[in-house]
Scaffold this motif. Structure first.
Motif, short mmCIF file in Angstrom:
data_model
loop_
_atom_site.label_atom_id
_atom_site.label_comp_id
_atom_site.label_asym_id
_atom_site.label_seq_id
_atom_site.Cartn_x
_atom_site.Cartn_y
_atom_site.Cartn_z
N ALA A 216 0.84 -1.20 0.00
CA ALA A 216 0.00 0.00 0.00
C ALA A 216 0.87 1.24 0.00
CB ALA A 216 -0.91 0.01 1.22
N THR A 217 1.96 1.19 0.73
CA THR A 217 2.88 2.33 0.78
C THR A 217 3.47 2.59 -0.60
OG1 THR A 217 3.42 1.79 3.06
CG2 THR A 217 4.97 3.19 1.87
N ARG A 219 2.24 1.63 -3.54
CA ARG A 219 1.23 2.02 -4.52
C ARG A 219 0.67 3.41 -4.28
NH1 ARG A 219 -3.59 -1.67 -5.67
NH2 ARG A 219 -4.20 0.28 -6.62
N ARG A 220 0.46 3.74 -3.03
CA ARG A 220 -0.27 4.98 -2.77
C ARG A 220 0.62 6.17 -2.39
NH1 ARG A 220 -4.05 4.42 -5.55
NH2 ARG A 220 -5.58 2.82 -5.17
N VAL A 221 1.83 5.89 -1.96
CA VAL A 221 2.70 7.00 -1.55
C VAL A 221 3.92 7.12 -2.47
CG1 VAL A 221 4.15 7.93 0.28
CG2 VAL A 221 1.99 6.83 0.85
N PHE B 154 2.79 13.55 2.80
CA PHE B 154 2.89 12.85 1.53
C PHE B 154 2.75 13.86 0.40
CE2 PHE B 154 0.69 9.50 4.17
CZ PHE B 154 1.85 8.82 4.45
N PRO B 155 3.38 13.58 -0.74
CA PRO B 155 3.22 14.49 -1.87
C PRO B 155 1.84 14.36 -2.51
CG PRO B 155 4.64 12.65 -2.47
CD PRO B 155 4.31 12.48 -1.03
N MET B 156 0.84 14.73 -1.75
CA MET B 156 -0.53 14.68 -2.26
C MET B 156 -1.26 15.90 -1.69
SD MET B 156 -1.57 11.12 -0.50
CE MET B 156 -0.57 9.66 -0.58
N PHE B 164 -5.69 9.33 3.46
CA PHE B 164 -4.87 8.14 3.26
C PHE B 164 -4.87 7.25 4.49
CE2 PHE B 164 -0.66 6.07 3.59
CZ PHE B 164 -0.73 5.27 2.47
N GLN B 169 -5.74 0.12 3.45
CA GLN B 169 -4.55 -0.24 2.71
C GLN B 169 -4.50 0.46 1.35
OE1 GLN B 169 -2.20 -1.20 4.20
NE2 GLN B 169 -3.01 -2.14 6.02
N SER B 170 -4.31 -0.30 0.27
CA SER B 170 -4.13 0.41 -0.99
C SER B 170 -5.45 0.70 -1.71
CB SER B 170 -3.19 -0.37 -1.91
OG SER B 170 -3.69 -1.65 -2.11
#
Ligand SMILES: Nc1ncnc2c1ncn2[C@@H]1O[C@H](COP(=O)(O)OP(=O)(O)OP(=O)(O)O)[C@@H](O)[C@H]1O
Ligand SMILES: [Mg+2]
Lengths: 334, 310
Positions: A216-217, A219-221, B154-156, B164, B169-170
């Motif tokens: 998850a880290t 994929r998402r970060v 986070f870069p978001m 997040f 999870q993802s």
């Protein structure tokens, strides 16, 4: 009031701002530094002159021969330039091959880089993968082309190209695209790997500390954080595909027109043969059959234009916004 | 002062530990009632420190217990035989000179040290009686959240940063409308909402350092952790942002247990219920904040505190 204060008028102008502070002058530098400085400028200007000549040459040729109707007419088999049509098929072939190659190379390149950097176990396997990619990057495209042809002529790959009971023809957009993915792969891989390595540990830890899994880290970060690198690598890879000739001639067939291989619309196209701008230029230049040197020049000008456009795109990708990623969405009317 | 008034005071962060201490010692049944938790922070049982054994908690139910915990990098111990317990709703400050193992100890509590290749630990760490190594790491870390020394958004977008933490999870789910109230609430609790409400879609990296740190706090508390670990959360901040975050810690401690590492002794004194002093990997002394600062038992503690105060 103004009369009481005779010097108030200039204050209406904003104070002059200095863009830069004072610097030491070149004169005060040491001789060796001066020499290097002059050399750097000379080399820079020299390189610029070469590129300017190249671009200028094709700008003139392009202006001379690149007519809009060339872009939209199919090429025709003819010895006279007047009757040989345009290079629409070559443009279509270039685009199609670029798309297929990148569609294969991008996911593989990114996944491989993620595996090598983030997991990389067992060690020996990740080392092998690393040097494999390096080797692909160093392999001349003509070698890849011959290998590709030999490979895809095997019976098992028959569905990928025109084939008869005896065996496969081996030449098609699919097989050439597969080989082209190897041409683009190193660019994607290297850019992704560098992005991953440069991602600060703190960013990952922040995600782990929220109870996120490794996947998850990533994929998402991590991956969103390096999408700029991935885009840059993919664009560079696309440039390499577009500029390649050997694979087009050997594995795409370099047929004058796109020849579809069955009535099924998309599959027929993918299994068919065709040409790209590079093979078109080769075929029509004095080096090839020399049928239409003016059209070759026109196609070369177009190709150069595309490559310049891609490079410009890469520069743009690298510069989007100040801090990386997620730009505020400009809302119209808001 | 009525309970309501006290609550209001505590909410606005006016009540500092000094004031808390002077309030009468009321024995309260400890449970999860919100009101109780609120009252707890205004009336801690600090007066009966005579009945306290060093290393046990002044507050309610015990949440975290460390038994003889040592942490090693390779064969070098960075934390040596630390035993202590942390209870519900308390703020524990870890102090000590640089390199004494504060960060290491903190990171061991949510098993982040596991990510350091050659790190290992011995001894037992129990969360509500469960050995933390037996828990699934991701579950543990969503129960014990962490804020780092350097803000690490986070870069978001701001919204996605907080969201997040709440997403599974993802997965992308739950979608934005469901997340929105929770995200806003977390931002409000972290004292950031008013400043960013106009544009939650803005990149978090464009916030100031102090805002980024509060965003990281919002992110850390969004999924309602039970324990919040903070590693020098104010070290990169100006006095004003520091004050905002200290207030915030006061507010959060109503329903969270907080372990905070700080080099700022005044800060420890302002915000902590108890203070633990570490030196070269040893836990030298742990006790009520005022006791540590006014009557330290150990020579080393006295020297450290005196040295820093002048
Ligand atoms: N990843 C690591 N590998 C090896 N040794 C480490 C590692 N991280 C920390 N150490 C060592 O462990 C000891 C404790 O470090 P730690 O970061 O916990 O100290 P600290 O109390 O947080 O210090 P500071 O106040 O400066 O942040 C130090 O001697 C340090 O050198
Ligand atoms: Mg530290």
């Amino acid at each position: 009031m103004a009369s009481a204060e005779p010097y108030s008028a200039p204050s209406l102008l904003p104070p002059r701002r200095r863009r830069r502070g004072r610097r030491s002058s070149l004169r005060s530098w040491r001789l060796r530094d001066q020499a290097v400085f002059v050399l750097a400028w000379t080399v820079g200007i020299g390189l610029f002159a070469v590129v300017a000549a190249l671009v200028g040459f094709f700008a003139v040729r392009g202006a001379q021969y690149l007519r809009p109707d060339l872009l939209v007419t199919h090429p025709a088999p003819s010895v006279s330039q007047a009757g040989s049509g345009g290079f629409l098929d070559a443009i279509e072939g270039t685009v199609l091959l670029g798309v297929i190659g990148l569609l294969i190379a991008a996911p593989i390149g990114v996944t491989t880089a993620v595996w090598v950097v983030e997991y990389g176990r067992p060690r020996w396997l990740s080392r092998i993968v690393e040097s494999t990619v390096e080797m692909i990057a160093g392999t001349p495209d003509i070698v890849l082309a011959i290998f590709g042809l030999a490979l895809f002529e095997l019976g098992v790959f028959a569905p990928l190209s025109y084939s008869e009971p005896g065996g496969a023809f081996g030449r098609s957009f699919l097989t050439a695209g597969a080989m082209m993915s190897l041409v683009a792969l190193p660019s994607v891989y290297v850019a992704t790997r560098n992005g991953l390595v440069a991602t600060p540990r703190q960013l990952r830890e922040a995600s782990y500390a929220l109870g996120k899994t490794r996947i998850a880290t990533i994929r998402r970060v991590v991956l969103p954080g390096i999408r700029r690198d991935i885009a840059t690598g993919s664009t560079l890879g696309l440039g390499r595909i577009i500029g390649d000739t050997a694979i087009v001639i050997l594995v795409l067939g370099a047929t004058l027109r796109i020849d579809t291989q069955s009535s099924t619309p998309l599959l027929g196209l993918l299994r068919g043969t065709g040409s790209t701008l590079t093979s078109y230029i080769y075929g029509n230049s004095p080096a090839g059959e020399g049928g239409a040197p003016q059209k070759a020049s026109a196609a070369a000008a177009l190709l150069l234009l595309i490559i310049i456009g891609l490079n410009w795109g890469v520069g743009r990708i690298g510069r989007i916004g100040g801090p990386p990623l997620h730009e505020p969405k400009r809302r119209l009317g808001a | 002062m009525s309970a309501r008034e006290r609550l209001a005071n505590a909410r606005s962060g006016k009540l500092r530990p000094a004031a808390r201490q002077s309030s009468e010692n009321v024995a309260l049944p400890i449970d999860n009632l919100e009101l109780t938790a609120d009252l707890m922070s205004v009336t801690p049982e600090k007066a009966d420190s005579t009945t306290q054994v060093a290393g046990t908690a002044a507050h309610g139910r015990e949440r975290l217990r460390l038994d003889d915990v040592s942490v090693f990098y390779g064969n070098t111990p960075a934390v040596k035989n630390v035993s202590l317990s942390i209870s519900h709703g308390e703020v524990l400050a870890l102090i000590g000179p640089s390199g004494c193992g504060k960060t290491t100890l903190l990171r061991t509590l949510n098993r982040l040290t596991e990510l350091t290749p050659n790190a290992s630990h011995s001894g037992q760490i129990l969360l509500d009686g469960d050995e933390i190594d037996e828990l699934v790491d991701t579950d543990l870390r969503s129960r014990i959240s962490m804020v780092f020394q350097q803000p690490n958004p986070f870069p978001m977008s701001i919204f996605d940063n907080v969201g997040f933490a709440l997403r599974e999870q993802s997965r992308r789910r739950p979608r934005r409308p469901e997340l929105e109230p929770l995200v806003n609430q977390a931002l409000q609790r972290a004292g950031l909402y008013e400043e960013v409400r106009g544009d939650l879609g803005r990149s978090a990296l464009r916030l100031s350092g102090g805002q980024q740190q509060r965003l990281c706090i919002a992110r850390a508390i969004a999924q309602k952790p039970e324990i919040l670990l903070m590693d020098e959360p104010c070290s990169a901040l100006d006095p004003r942002s520091t004050a905002v975050i200290e207030d915030l810690i006061g507010q959060l401690s109503k329903d969270l247990t907080i372990v905070i590492v700080t080099h700022n002794l005044q800060q420890a004194r302002r915000i902590a219920d108890r203070v633990a002093f570490m030196y070269l990997g040893d836990l030298v002394e742990i006790g009520e904040t005022e006791q540590i600062f006014t009557a330290p038992r150990e020579q080393q503690t006295r020297e450290y505190i005196a040295g820093v105060f002048g």
